[in-house]
Design a protein around this motif. Structure first.
Motif, mmCIF file in Angstrom:
data_model
loop_
_atom_site.group_PDB
_atom_site.id
_atom_site.type_symbol
_atom_site.label_atom_id
_atom_site.label_comp_id
_atom_site.label_asym_id
_atom_site.label_seq_id
_atom_site.Cartn_x
_atom_site.Cartn_y
_atom_site.Cartn_z
ATOM 1 N N TRP A 1 58.701 44.115 36.228
ATOM 2 C CA TRP A 1 57.540 43.765 35.421
ATOM 3 C C TRP A 1 57.142 42.302 35.593
ATOM 4 C CZ3 TRP A 1 53.857 46.472 33.401
ATOM 5 C CH2 TRP A 1 54.073 47.800 33.038
ATOM 6 N N ARG A 2 58.091 41.450 35.873
ATOM 7 C CA ARG A 2 57.758 40.035 36.088
ATOM 8 C C ARG A 2 56.834 39.887 37.294
ATOM 9 N NH1 ARG A 2 60.292 35.653 34.012
ATOM 10 N NH2 ARG A 2 62.025 36.954 33.293
ATOM 11 N N VAL A 3 57.107 40.677 38.335
ATOM 12 C CA VAL A 3 56.276 40.646 39.539
ATOM 13 C C VAL A 3 54.922 41.288 39.265
ATOM 14 C CG1 VAL A 3 56.097 41.399 41.929
ATOM 15 C CG2 VAL A 3 58.318 40.705 41.012
ATOM 16 N N VAL A 4 54.945 42.454 38.622
ATOM 17 C CA VAL A 4 53.697 43.176 38.335
ATOM 18 C C VAL A 4 52.746 42.306 37.523
ATOM 19 C CG1 VAL A 4 52.702 45.117 37.063
ATOM 20 C CG2 VAL A 4 54.725 45.472 38.494
ATOM 21 N N MET A 5 53.247 41.685 36.464
ATOM 22 C CA MET A 5 52.376 40.900 35.602
ATOM 23 C C MET A 5 51.957 39.591 36.252
ATOM 24 S SD MET A 5 51.936 43.098 33.402
ATOM 25 C CE MET A 5 50.650 42.105 32.619
ATOM 26 N N ALA A 6 52.781 39.042 37.147
ATOM 27 C CA ALA A 6 52.371 37.845 37.884
ATOM 28 C C ALA A 6 51.161 38.165 38.758
ATOM 29 C CB ALA A 6 53.524 37.324 38.735
ATOM 30 N N VAL A 7 51.184 39.338 39.361
ATOM 31 C CA VAL A 7 50.043 39.761 40.190
ATOM 32 C C VAL A 7 48.804 39.948 39.318
ATOM 33 C CG1 VAL A 7 49.120 41.623 41.619
ATOM 34 C CG2 VAL A 7 51.477 40.820 41.969
ATOM 35 N N ILE A 8 48.954 40.662 38.213
ATOM 36 C CA ILE A 8 47.807 40.925 37.331
ATOM 37 C C ILE A 8 47.234 39.635 36.765
ATOM 38 C CG2 ILE A 8 47.160 41.947 35.107
ATOM 39 C CD1 ILE A 8 49.012 44.287 35.763
ATOM 40 N N ARG A 9 48.102 38.705 36.362
ATOM 41 C CA ARG A 9 47.612 37.438 35.797
ATOM 42 C C ARG A 9 46.816 36.636 36.821
ATOM 43 N NH1 ARG A 9 52.830 37.102 33.637
ATOM 44 N NH2 ARG A 9 53.413 35.637 35.267
ATOM 45 N N ASN A 10 47.131 36.801 38.098
ATOM 46 C CA ASN A 10 46.514 35.953 39.117
ATOM 47 C C ASN A 10 45.354 36.611 39.864
ATOM 48 O OD1 ASN A 10 48.105 33.287 39.359
ATOM 49 N ND2 ASN A 10 49.708 34.824 39.153
ATOM 50 N N ILE A 11 44.930 37.777 39.437
ATOM 51 C CA ILE A 11 43.719 38.369 40.030
ATOM 52 C C ILE A 11 42.526 37.538 39.579
ATOM 53 C CG2 ILE A 11 42.216 40.396 40.082
ATOM 54 C CD1 ILE A 11 44.684 42.108 39.500
ATOM 55 N N PRO A 12 41.703 37.045 40.493
ATOM 56 C CA PRO A 12 40.538 36.240 40.096
ATOM 57 C C PRO A 12 39.627 37.017 39.137
ATOM 58 C CG PRO A 12 40.915 36.085 42.451
ATOM 59 C CD PRO A 12 41.829 37.161 41.951
ATOM 60 N N GLU A 13 39.073 36.312 38.173
ATOM 61 C CA GLU A 13 38.290 36.971 37.133
ATOM 62 C C GLU A 13 37.128 37.805 37.675
ATOM 63 O OE1 GLU A 13 38.082 37.942 33.091
ATOM 64 O OE2 GLU A 13 39.579 36.809 34.220
ATOM 65 N N PRO A 14 36.374 37.345 38.676
ATOM 66 C CA PRO A 14 35.283 38.191 39.190
ATOM 67 C C PRO A 14 35.780 39.536 39.719
ATOM 68 C CG PRO A 14 35.001 35.938 39.925
ATOM 69 C CD PRO A 14 36.371 36.013 39.306
ATOM 70 N N ILE A 15 36.966 39.541 40.312
ATOM 71 C CA ILE A 15 37.536 40.799 40.811
ATOM 72 C C ILE A 15 38.121 41.593 39.654
ATOM 73 C CG2 ILE A 15 39.335 41.799 42.289
ATOM 74 C CD1 ILE A 15 39.038 39.348 44.104
ATOM 75 N N PHE A 16 38.780 40.889 38.730
ATOM 76 C CA PHE A 16 39.429 41.556 37.606
ATOM 77 C C PHE A 16 38.415 42.338 36.761
ATOM 78 C CE2 PHE A 16 41.542 41.637 33.395
ATOM 79 C CZ PHE A 16 42.722 42.237 33.757
ATOM 80 N N LYS A 17 37.207 41.784 36.631
ATOM 81 C CA LYS A 17 36.194 42.436 35.809
ATOM 82 C C LYS A 17 35.781 43.791 36.365
ATOM 83 C CE LYS A 17 33.124 39.110 35.620
ATOM 84 N NZ LYS A 17 31.876 38.419 35.224
ATOM 85 N N LYS A 18 36.031 43.997 37.657
ATOM 86 C CA LYS A 18 35.649 45.248 38.296
ATOM 87 C C LYS A 18 36.771 46.297 38.274
ATOM 88 C CE LYS A 18 32.564 42.797 41.471
ATOM 89 N NZ LYS A 18 32.270 42.446 42.873
ATOM 90 N N THR A 19 37.932 45.900 37.747
ATOM 91 C CA THR A 19 39.058 46.831 37.700
ATOM 92 C C THR A 19 38.985 47.694 36.443
ATOM 93 O OG1 THR A 19 40.555 45.383 36.470
ATOM 94 C CG2 THR A 19 40.482 45.118 38.867
ATOM 95 N N SER A 20 39.826 48.713 36.388
ATOM 96 C CA SER A 20 39.895 49.581 35.203
ATOM 97 C C SER A 20 41.338 49.654 34.714
ATOM 98 C CB SER A 20 39.380 50.981 35.532
ATOM 99 O OG SER A 20 40.113 51.547 36.615
ATOM 100 N N LEU A 21 42.012 48.516 34.689
ATOM 101 C CA LEU A 21 43.400 48.464 34.265
ATOM 102 C C LEU A 21 43.537 48.731 32.762
ATOM 103 C CD1 LEU A 21 44.556 45.343 36.289
ATOM 104 C CD2 LEU A 21 45.059 47.737 36.781
#
Length: 244
Positions: free
Chosen positions: A224-244
């Motif tokens: 989970w430390r790795v998973v959340m590090a990846v999620i935290r570092n997704i750039p906001e313009p890209i993150f807004k297009k996800t459905s997490l």
């Protein structure tokens, strides 16, 4: 010195597993919940299986004006307190109904923070103790699927961090637990990924070890430390297009 462990929100699956883990080590257990009548069988099981003293206490996390009296009414100030209080709610309900959102926010942040603040002051005055707060990876970044619950957990995580910093020189330790997915009644019916999902007993053992080793922040499963590090570092313009 007291060896008692206070379990707040003791009727949850994770809380029961935590109680068993500490009872197995010989700790007296104080079980506290809003419906204490549901704890009789748990208390009897702990006494029979581990031979430890177990007491049951009424505790309402949302009745913050009662928290000081609740702590004063315990048989003794515990050496360790584990807060397993929380309510996930349904994101759609929270988005549509401010009162339901407020319940989720209060259950996961205001109530837990209030009781731990009172316990922190008491342990500070005594000069020893350990506080454990069960937060969530959902607080690591706001996501559309659970942002009300996640924002409450983010606040709780920040509170625990500040409390740990404040008490660092006071011989009172604070542990933040980020379990990830856990097979409990709260997640019943959800399609959970096996490698990311822990059993309650796994969480209980992890918390026991974290207290014994004076850990600060633990993810029950290191992935989970790795998973959340990846999620935290997704750039906001890209993150807004996800459905997490």
């Amino acid at each position: 010195m007291s060896n008692a462990v206070l379990i707040l929100g003791a009727t949850s699956g994770m809380a029961r597993a935590v109680a068993r883990s500490f009872a197995k080590e010989g700790h007296a257990i104080q079980l506290a919940a809003r419906r204490p009548e549901g704890l009789d069988e748990d208390a009897a099981d702990l006494r029979t299986r581990f031979g430890v003293e177990v007491t049951i206490h009424a505790f309402d996390a949302l009745a913050t004006d009662t928290h000081a009296a609740f702590i004063e009414g315990l048989p003794e100030l515990p050496e360790i307190a584990v807060c397993a209080v929380g309510a996930m709610g349904e994101q759609d309900d929270s988005a549509e109904d401010p009162e339901k959102a407020a319940f989720v926010l209060r259950s996961n942040f205001e109530g837990p923070a209030s009781v731990l603040a009172h316990l922190a002051n008491a342990m500070d005055a005594r000069g020893s103790g350990t506080l454990v707060g069960i937060s969530s990876v959902a607080g690591d970044r706001g996501r559309a699927s659970n942002y009300v619950y996640g924002s409450a957990k983010a606040g709780f995580t920040a509170f625990l961090s500040g409390l740990r910093n404040r008490l660092a020189s006071k011989n009172v330790h604070v542990v933040t637990v980020l379990p990830g997915f856990v097979r409990t009644a709260m997640t019943d019916g959800m399609d959970l990924p096996g490698p990311l999902t822990a059993d309650p007993e796994e969480v209980g053992t992890a918390i026991l070890r974290a207290v014994q080793r004076q850990k600060n922040i633990i993810y029950t499963r290191p992935i989970w430390r790795v998973v959340m590090a990846v999620i935290r570092n997704i750039p906001e313009p890209i993150f807004k297009k996800t459905s997490l």
